[in-house]
Design a protein around this motif. Structure first.
Motif, PDB file in Angstrom:
ATOM      1  N   MET A   1       0.843  -1.198   0.000  1.00 18.13           N
ATOM      2  CA  MET A   1       0.000   0.000   0.000  1.00 18.13           C
ATOM      3  C   MET A   1       0.878   1.248   0.000  1.00 18.13           C
ATOM      4  SD  MET A   1      -3.254  -0.770   0.059  1.00 18.13           S
ATOM      5  CE  MET A   1      -4.222   0.495   0.887  1.00 18.13           C
ATOM      6  N   ASN A   2       0.367   2.313  -0.577  1.00 18.09           N
ATOM      7  CA  ASN A   2       1.012   3.620  -0.488  1.00 18.09           C
ATOM      8  C   ASN A   2       0.445   4.318   0.742  1.00 18.09           C
ATOM      9  OD1 ASN A   2       2.546   4.130  -3.196  1.00 18.09           O
ATOM     10  ND2 ASN A   2       0.653   3.084  -3.753  1.00 18.09           N
ATOM     11  N   SER A   3       1.255   4.398   1.789  1.00 20.50           N
ATOM     12  CA  SER A   3       0.738   4.931   3.056  1.00 20.50           C
ATOM     13  C   SER A   3       1.044   6.424   3.160  1.00 20.50           C
ATOM     14  CB  SER A   3       1.344   4.177   4.235  1.00 20.50           C
ATOM     15  OG  SER A   3       2.738   4.316   4.253  1.00 20.50           O
ATOM     16  N   ILE A   4       0.033   7.165   3.592  1.00 20.51           N
ATOM     17  CA  ILE A   4       0.146   8.613   3.752  1.00 20.51           C
ATOM     18  C   ILE A   4      -0.323   8.973   5.146  1.00 20.51           C
ATOM     19  CG2 ILE A   4      -0.667  10.866   2.948  1.00 20.51           C
ATOM     20  CD1 ILE A   4      -1.101   9.529   0.207  1.00 20.51           C
ATOM     21  N   VAL A   5       0.471   9.761   5.846  1.00 17.80           N
ATOM     22  CA  VAL A   5       0.069  10.280   7.144  1.00 17.80           C
ATOM     23  C   VAL A   5      -0.097  11.790   7.018  1.00 17.80           C
ATOM     24  CG1 VAL A   5       0.718  10.630   9.555  1.00 17.80           C
ATOM     25  CG2 VAL A   5       1.171   8.435   8.458  1.00 17.80           C
ATOM     26  N   ILE A   6      -1.282  12.277   7.402  1.00 18.14           N
ATOM     27  CA  ILE A   6      -1.579  13.709   7.411  1.00 18.14           C
ATOM     28  C   ILE A   6      -1.577  14.165   8.860  1.00 18.14           C
ATOM     29  CG2 ILE A   6      -3.284  15.482   6.834  1.00 18.14           C
ATOM     30  CD1 ILE A   6      -4.318  13.462   4.656  1.00 18.14           C
ATOM     31  N   ILE A   7      -0.778  15.174   9.157  1.00 21.38           N
ATOM     32  CA  ILE A   7      -0.692  15.699  10.524  1.00 21.38           C
ATOM     33  C   ILE A   7      -1.493  16.988  10.589  1.00 21.38           C
ATOM     34  CG2 ILE A   7       0.850  16.491  12.348  1.00 21.38           C
ATOM     35  CD1 ILE A   7       3.082  14.826  10.952  1.00 21.38           C
ATOM     36  N   GLY A   8      -2.575  16.962  11.347  1.00 20.26           N
ATOM     37  CA  GLY A   8      -3.447  18.124  11.477  1.00 20.26           C
ATOM     38  C   GLY A   8      -4.805  17.875  10.853  1.00 20.26           C
ATOM     39  N   CYS A   9      -5.877  18.136  11.629  1.00 20.99           N
ATOM     40  CA  CYS A   9      -7.231  17.906  11.105  1.00 20.99           C
ATOM     41  C   CYS A   9      -8.102  19.142  11.276  1.00 20.99           C
ATOM     42  CB  CYS A   9      -7.877  16.688  11.758  1.00 20.99           C
ATOM     43  SG  CYS A   9      -9.340  16.115  10.858  1.00 20.99           S
ATOM     44  N   GLY A  10      -7.567  20.272  10.825  1.00 24.00           N
ATOM     45  CA  GLY A  10      -8.433  21.415  10.571  1.00 24.00           C
ATOM     46  C   GLY A  10      -9.056  21.230   9.206  1.00 24.00           C
ATOM     47  N   VAL A  11      -9.618  22.293   8.667  1.00 24.23           N
ATOM     48  CA  VAL A  11     -10.302  22.173   7.382  1.00 24.23           C
ATOM     49  C   VAL A  11      -9.329  21.767   6.270  1.00 24.23           C
ATOM     50  CG1 VAL A  11     -10.079  24.634   6.778  1.00 24.23           C
ATOM     51  CG2 VAL A  11     -11.980  23.287   5.843  1.00 24.23           C
ATOM     52  N   VAL A  12      -8.072  22.213   6.341  1.00 24.82           N
ATOM     53  CA  VAL A  12      -7.112  21.874   5.286  1.00 24.82           C
ATOM     54  C   VAL A  12      -6.753  20.392   5.335  1.00 24.82           C
ATOM     55  CG1 VAL A  12      -4.772  22.286   4.415  1.00 24.82           C
ATOM     56  CG2 VAL A  12      -6.193  24.219   5.131  1.00 24.82           C
ATOM     57  N   GLY A  13      -6.376  19.895   6.515  1.00 22.37           N
ATOM     58  CA  GLY A  13      -6.020  18.481   6.647  1.00 22.37           C
ATOM     59  C   GLY A  13      -7.176  17.563   6.301  1.00 22.37           C
ATOM     60  N   ALA A  14      -8.391  17.933   6.740  1.00 26.96           N
ATOM     61  CA  ALA A  14      -9.571  17.102   6.470  1.00 26.96           C
ATOM     62  C   ALA A  14      -9.895  17.082   4.982  1.00 26.96           C
ATOM     63  CB  ALA A  14     -10.765  17.619   7.275  1.00 26.96           C
ATOM     64  N   THR A  15      -9.742  18.219   4.305  1.00 26.13           N
ATOM     65  CA  THR A  15     -10.011  18.266   2.865  1.00 26.13           C
ATOM     66  C   THR A  15      -8.996  17.431   2.097  1.00 26.13           C
ATOM     67  OG1 THR A  15     -10.899  20.506   3.132  1.00 26.13           O
ATOM     68  CG2 THR A  15     -10.413  19.788   0.893  1.00 26.13           C
ATOM     69  N   ILE A  16      -7.733  17.521   2.489  1.00 24.54           N
ATOM     70  CA  ILE A  16      -6.700  16.708   1.842  1.00 24.54           C
ATOM     71  C   ILE A  16      -7.018  15.224   2.005  1.00 24.54           C
ATOM     72  CG2 ILE A  16      -4.261  16.036   1.933  1.00 24.54           C
ATOM     73  CD1 ILE A  16      -3.670  18.965   2.795  1.00 24.54           C
ATOM     74  N   ALA A  17      -7.389  14.818   3.219  1.00 25.89           N
ATOM     75  CA  ALA A  17      -7.713  13.404   3.476  1.00 25.89           C
ATOM     76  C   ALA A  17      -8.873  12.948   2.602  1.00 25.89           C
ATOM     77  CB  ALA A  17      -8.053  13.210   4.953  1.00 25.89           C
ATOM     78  N   TYR A  18      -9.919  13.765   2.527  1.00 26.07           N
ATOM     79  CA  TYR A  18     -11.095  13.394   1.740  1.00 26.07           C
ATOM     80  C   TYR A  18     -10.758  13.277   0.253  1.00 26.07           C
ATOM     81  CZ  TYR A  18     -15.536  13.767  -0.692  1.00 26.07           C
ATOM     82  OH  TYR A  18     -16.586  13.554  -1.552  1.00 26.07           O
ATOM     83  N   GLU A  19     -10.035  14.251  -0.268  1.00 24.99           N
ATOM     84  CA  GLU A  19      -9.730  14.242  -1.703  1.00 24.99           C
ATOM     85  C   GLU A  19      -8.750  13.116  -2.056  1.00 24.99           C
ATOM     86  OE1 GLU A  19     -11.623  15.714  -3.555  1.00 24.99           O
ATOM     87  OE2 GLU A  19     -11.875  17.849  -3.190  1.00 24.99           O
ATOM     88  N   LEU A  20      -7.751  12.878  -1.211  1.00 21.74           N
ATOM     89  CA  LEU A  20      -6.815  11.777  -1.486  1.00 21.74           C
ATOM     90  C   LEU A  20      -7.521  10.429  -1.431  1.00 21.74           C
ATOM     91  CD1 LEU A  20      -3.571  12.760   0.487  1.00 21.74           C
ATOM     92  CD2 LEU A  20      -3.935  12.852  -1.978  1.00 21.74           C
ATOM     93  N   ALA A  21      -8.546  10.326  -0.590  1.00 29.24           N
ATOM     94  CA  ALA A  21      -9.240   9.050  -0.417  1.00 29.24           C
ATOM     95  C   ALA A  21     -10.031   8.625  -1.648  1.00 29.24           C
ATOM     96  CB  ALA A  21     -10.169   9.127   0.797  1.00 29.24           C
ATOM     97  N   GLN A  22     -10.097   9.490  -2.650  1.00 31.09           N
ATOM     98  CA  GLN A  22     -10.721   9.065  -3.907  1.00 31.09           C
ATOM     99  C   GLN A  22      -9.866   8.026  -4.622  1.00 31.09           C
ATOM    100  OE1 GLN A  22     -12.493  12.176  -6.400  1.00 31.09           O
ATOM    101  NE2 GLN A  22     -12.294  13.630  -4.720  1.00 31.09           N
ATOM    102  N   ASN A  23      -8.592   7.949  -4.223  1.00 34.61           N
ATOM    103  CA  ASN A  23      -7.696   6.930  -4.786  1.00 34.61           C
ATOM    104  C   ASN A  23      -7.682   5.710  -3.853  1.00 34.61           C
ATOM    105  OD1 ASN A  23      -5.555   5.333  -5.635  1.00 34.61           O
ATOM    106  ND2 ASN A  23      -4.250   7.072  -6.152  1.00 34.61           N
ATOM    107  N   PRO A  24      -8.264   4.581  -4.282  1.00 36.41           N
ATOM    108  CA  PRO A  24      -8.346   3.406  -3.397  1.00 36.41           C
ATOM    109  C   PRO A  24      -6.996   2.759  -3.104  1.00 36.41           C
ATOM    110  CG  PRO A  24      -9.100   2.870  -5.620  1.00 36.41           C
ATOM    111  CD  PRO A  24      -8.860   4.344  -5.600  1.00 36.41           C
ATOM    112  N   ASP A  25      -5.944   3.151  -3.846  1.00 34.48           N
ATOM    113  CA  ASP A  25      -4.621   2.564  -3.617  1.00 34.48           C
ATOM    114  C   ASP A  25      -3.879   3.226  -2.454  1.00 34.48           C
ATOM    115  OD1 ASP A  25      -4.904   0.789  -5.738  1.00 34.48           O
ATOM    116  OD2 ASP A  25      -4.126   2.242  -7.186  1.00 34.48           O
ATOM    117  N   LEU A  26      -4.482   4.245  -1.851  1.00 37.30           N
ATOM    118  CA  LEU A  26      -3.812   4.962  -0.771  1.00 37.30           C
ATOM    119  C   LEU A  26      -4.336   4.517   0.589  1.00 37.30           C
ATOM    120  CD1 LEU A  26      -3.747   8.593  -2.235  1.00 37.30           C
ATOM    121  CD2 LEU A  26      -1.990   6.825  -2.402  1.00 37.30           C
TER     122      LEU A  26
END
Length: 373
Positions: A1-26
């Motif tokens: 798997m391609n693992s990604i860790v996002i540090i911070g869950c304000g609106v920016v971190g949450a948006t990045i997580a949501y948009e990246l999650a469109q790729n099922p390989d992540l």
């Protein structure tokens, strides 16, 4: 798997997580030492000044243009996934103009936006009086109305992004603090982060996205550097205070309530004759500590009353403050590789535009992540 860790869950971190999650390989994990939307996101008013912004070219405009387009699809998308309503004011922004010297500036912007297929309208004083009877027009020269700009509730938006990202397989760890980013040197003299040490254990990661706002500088400055360190990216706080008030009745014409802004004061309709008013801009005097100045908040309220006199009879039902992350000596926001590190990406320092630029930031980060396989 391609693992990604996002540090911070304000609106920016949450948006990045949501948009990246469109790729099922992540395989995506988001870490925050607090619950979501507790930092600058929770203090923001969510006024999306994109088209009415004087940013007209280069990165500053491209980010705004992308974000405004994405919000039109993002909000209904999130509502469909979560089944929850996200307060999203589609009635535009009215920006009051007080000086003759501003006329040419606004006319030029109106013409430019028209050439871009975007709409801005100039209203003279008489038109403002008719359309917006709540406004004291005594010193108002006119106003620019932007029907395509928006306002969104930042906290509700962030919680919806988290819920929608979870439904796409993203893991969230709240109440977890990142202690260090462990790096190793690569053959091409770069460094990579292979492990993240947290208060609950260790995480391996192919990519690290730092969307930690004011937590960015302490985190990246603690990373050992092999060579002479480059100029440290220093994210400093700017405090903002705001109020929520309840009026005796709705201001202006019932059913039509855009955000009204004048002299850098926003009056944000929330429904039920309630409004957010803000926000102050307070810089640290010594070090990074800022104490909220009640006199400045009083000035904001007086300024709002000067715009809409009916606010004088409003009841204050809440007041709050928050710190916005502002990069020192470089343009906001900071999006891109941490210098010298191959797989650490920064998405931070958005200052007063974190909510506005979150979709464009997520898009930029997505474009920088190389997926193996």
């Amino acid at each position: 798997m391609n693992s990604i860790v996002i540090i911070g869950c304000g609106v920016v971190g949450a948006t990045i997580a949501y948009e990246l999650a469109q790729n099922p390989d992540l395989n995506i994990t988001v870490i925050d030492q607090n619950p979501p939307a507790q930092g600058s996101t929770g203090a923001a008013l969510g006024v999306l000044m994109g088209i009415i912004s004087q940013k007209t070219k280069g990165r500053a405009w491209r980010l705004r243009e992308f974000s405004m387009q994405r919000y039109e699809t993002l909000i209904p998308e999130l509502e469909a996934i979560t089944g929850k309503i996200i307060p999203f004011n589609r009635q535009g922004i009215l920006l009051l103009s007080y000086g003759e010297d501003e006329l040419e500036k606004w006319q030029n912007l109106i013409n430019l936006r028209q050439s871009q297929g975007l709409e801005l309208q100039w209203l003279d004083q008489a038109q403002v009086k008719v359309k917006y009877p709540q406004i004291n027009i005594e010193k108002v020269l006119g106003a620019v109305y932007s029907p395509q700009d928006r306002q969104v509730d930042p906290t509700v938006l962030t919680l919806a992004l988290v819920e929608a990202a979870k439904s796409r397989g993203v893991t969230f760890q709240f109440g977890v603090k990142v202690e260090s980013l462990e790096t190793v040197k690569t053959p091409n003299n770069q460094q990579v982060c292979q492990q993240i040490k947290t208060t609950t254990g260790e995480l391996n990661s192919d990519w690290v996205v730092v969307a930690a706002g004011l937590g960015t500088t302490p985190l990246i400055s603690a990373i050992p550097r092999e060579n002479e360190p480059e100029k440290l990216i220093n994210i400093r706080p700017v405090l903002g205070q705001a109020l929520q008030v309840r009026c005796r009745e709705t201001l202006g014409n019932l059913g039509f309530e855009p955000v009204i802004t004048g002299n850098d004061i926003h009056i944000v309709p929330l429904g039920n004759a309630e409004y957010w008013i803000g926000a102050t801009v307070e810089f640290p005097e010594h070090g990074d500590e800022i104490l909220a100045n009640s006199e400045l908040l009083d000035l904001i309220l007086k300024g709002a009353i000067a715009i809409c006199p009916a606010l004088e009879n409003a009841t204050i039902i809440k007041q709050w403050s928050g710190l916005r992350p502002r990069p020192d000596g470089i343009p906001a926001p900071v999006i891109g590789n941490l210098p010298g590190f191959e797989n650490i990406l920064l998405a931070t320092g958005h200052y007063r535009n974190g909510v506005l630029l979150a979709p464009a930031t997520a898009d930029q980060i997505r474009g920088m992540i190389r997926v193996e396989g």
